[in-house]
Scaffold this active site. Sequence first.
Site, PDB file in Angstrom:
ATOM      1  N   PHE A 115       0.804  -1.226   0.000  1.00 44.63           N
ATOM      2  CA  PHE A 115       0.000   0.000   0.000  1.00 44.63           C
ATOM      3  C   PHE A 115       0.843   1.284   0.000  1.00 44.63           C
ATOM      4  CE2 PHE A 115       0.453  -1.575   4.390  1.00 44.63           C
ATOM      5  CZ  PHE A 115       1.069  -0.482   5.007  1.00 44.63           C
ATOM      6  N   THR A 149      -5.380   0.676  13.849  1.00 42.57           N
ATOM      7  CA  THR A 149      -5.171   1.163  12.472  1.00 42.57           C
ATOM      8  C   THR A 149      -6.434   1.021  11.626  1.00 42.57           C
ATOM      9  OG1 THR A 149      -2.887   0.376  12.664  1.00 42.57           O
ATOM     10  CG2 THR A 149      -3.658   0.922  10.455  1.00 42.57           C
ATOM     11  N   ASN A 170      -7.357   6.761   7.617  1.00 40.51           N
ATOM     12  CA  ASN A 170      -7.722   6.543   9.022  1.00 40.51           C
ATOM     13  C   ASN A 170      -7.457   7.752   9.933  1.00 40.51           C
ATOM     14  OD1 ASN A 170      -5.004   6.325   9.011  1.00 40.51           O
ATOM     15  ND2 ASN A 170      -4.883   4.291   9.909  1.00 40.51           N
ATOM     16  N   HIS A 173      -2.149   9.906  12.398  1.00 45.02           N
ATOM     17  CA  HIS A 173      -0.908   9.138  12.593  1.00 45.02           C
ATOM     18  C   HIS A 173      -0.361   9.494  13.964  1.00 45.02           C
ATOM     19  CE1 HIS A 173       3.249   7.730  12.194  1.00 45.02           C
ATOM     20  NE2 HIS A 173       3.579   8.881  12.768  1.00 45.02           N
ATOM     21  N   GLU A 184      10.604  11.765  13.825  1.00 47.56           N
ATOM     22  CA  GLU A 184       9.447  12.356  13.138  1.00 47.56           C
ATOM     23  C   GLU A 184       9.263  13.834  13.521  1.00 47.56           C
ATOM     24  OE1 GLU A 184       7.074   8.075  12.769  1.00 47.56           O
ATOM     25  OE2 GLU A 184       6.198   9.638  14.022  1.00 47.56           O
TER      26      GLU A 184
HETATM   27  P1  ADP Z   1      -0.392   2.894  12.195  1.00 46.32           P
HETATM   28  O1  ADP Z   1      -0.628   4.214  11.499  1.00 46.32           O
HETATM   29  O2  ADP Z   1      -1.556   2.503  13.046  1.00 46.32           O
HETATM   30  O3  ADP Z   1       0.927   2.850  12.925  1.00 46.32           O
HETATM   31  P2  ADP Z   1       0.875   1.210  10.169  1.00 46.32           P
HETATM   32  O4  ADP Z   1       2.180   1.746  10.656  1.00 46.32           O
HETATM   33  O5  ADP Z   1       0.707  -0.263  10.049  1.00 46.32           O
HETATM   34  O6  ADP Z   1      -0.343   1.768  11.054  1.00 46.32           O
HETATM   35  O7  ADP Z   1       0.595   1.812   8.735  1.00 46.32           O
HETATM   36  C1  ADP Z   1       0.825   3.162   8.442  1.00 46.32           C
HETATM   37  C2  ADP Z   1      -0.351   3.708   7.674  1.00 46.32           C
HETATM   38  O8  ADP Z   1      -0.452   3.040   6.429  1.00 46.32           O
HETATM   39  C3  ADP Z   1      -1.714   3.468   8.322  1.00 46.32           C
HETATM   40  O9  ADP Z   1      -2.025   4.425   9.321  1.00 46.32           O
HETATM   41  C4  ADP Z   1      -2.633   3.562   7.139  1.00 46.32           C
HETATM   42  O10 ADP Z   1      -2.890   4.922   6.772  1.00 46.32           O
HETATM   43  C5  ADP Z   1      -1.811   2.907   6.046  1.00 46.32           C
HETATM   44  N1  ADP Z   1      -2.127   1.483   5.916  1.00 46.32           N
HETATM   45  C6  ADP Z   1      -1.807   0.483   6.773  1.00 46.32           C
HETATM   46  N2  ADP Z   1      -2.269  -0.705   6.360  1.00 46.32           N
HETATM   47  C7  ADP Z   1      -2.905  -0.474   5.186  1.00 46.32           C
HETATM   48  C8  ADP Z   1      -3.601  -1.300   4.251  1.00 46.32           C
HETATM   49  N3  ADP Z   1      -3.732  -2.601   4.439  1.00 46.32           N
HETATM   50  N4  ADP Z   1      -4.116  -0.716   3.146  1.00 46.32           N
HETATM   51  C9  ADP Z   1      -3.984   0.605   2.941  1.00 46.32           C
HETATM   52  N5  ADP Z   1      -3.343   1.447   3.772  1.00 46.32           N
HETATM   53  C10 ADP Z   1      -2.812   0.923   4.887  1.00 46.32           C
HETATM   54 MG    MG Z   2       2.947   2.811  12.331  1.00 44.21          MG
END
Ligand code: ADP
Ligand code: MG
Length: 196
Positions: A115, A149, A170, A173, A184
């Site tokens: 992604f 997430t 979502n 961040h 960051e």
């Molecule tokens: P988080 O933001 O909860 O730490 P991750 O680090 O796993 O989550 O992923 C970073 C960002 O990538 C997520 O907040 C989301 O916007 C995007 N993301 C994660 N998994 C997916 C997925 N399966 N499909 C599309 N976008 C995704």
């Molecule tokens: Mg993350």
Amino acid sequence: RLLLGFLRPLGSRFPWAAGLALGVWGGTGPVGKAFPIAHTHVSPPAKFTCPKRSTHMAIQRTFSIIKPDATKRNLTGAINAKFEAAGLRIVAQKRIHLTKAQAGVFYEVHKERPFYDELCEFMASEPIVVQVLEGEDAIAKNSEVMGATNPAEADEGTIRKEFALSIGENSVHGSDAPETAAVEIAYFFAGLELVG
Ligand code: ADP
Ligand code: MG
């Protein structure tokens, strides 16, 4: 004997100098080394120590983004209200519009994920609000306030449960560890912009 002959008259004229020389010699010189008891560490009085030290939680800073899906729907204030209600203080904040390349650098850890391209495209699609949140245990607290997430798995009352549109879009961040928070924060803010 020659040295003593030289020092004796000096000693009678400057008795304090002999004391000083002896003190230095005895303190850091061979006498001090032979009898280290002379250097026993003196602890500060009890009133200067912190009685609750072991139970204190650390004040931390974490990095946060209000993502394009949320700024587009005018949710900046609603999301900030959630942070503040949880005891997180916004100590830096600005609205910016990333290029796809800048988003790519920020999300570099995900560059092998399927992604990644879609994520960078999304993060550059609309303005975002970047912020630094401060509070006790801020990283864990912010994770709690954000929720999982995937909004379908997020707890009731969390930002993602209430506002997120999908696992990608979502709304927020948040940094996942002190080391990533430091990197960051430094990517988006100069030290003078953090006003705690
Ligand atoms: P988080 O933001 O909860 O730490 P991750 O680090 O796993 O989550 O992923 C970073 C960002 O990538 C997520 O907040 C989301 O916007 C995007 N993301 C994660 N998994 C997916 C997925 N399966 N499909 C599309 N976008 C995704
Ligand atoms: Mg993350």
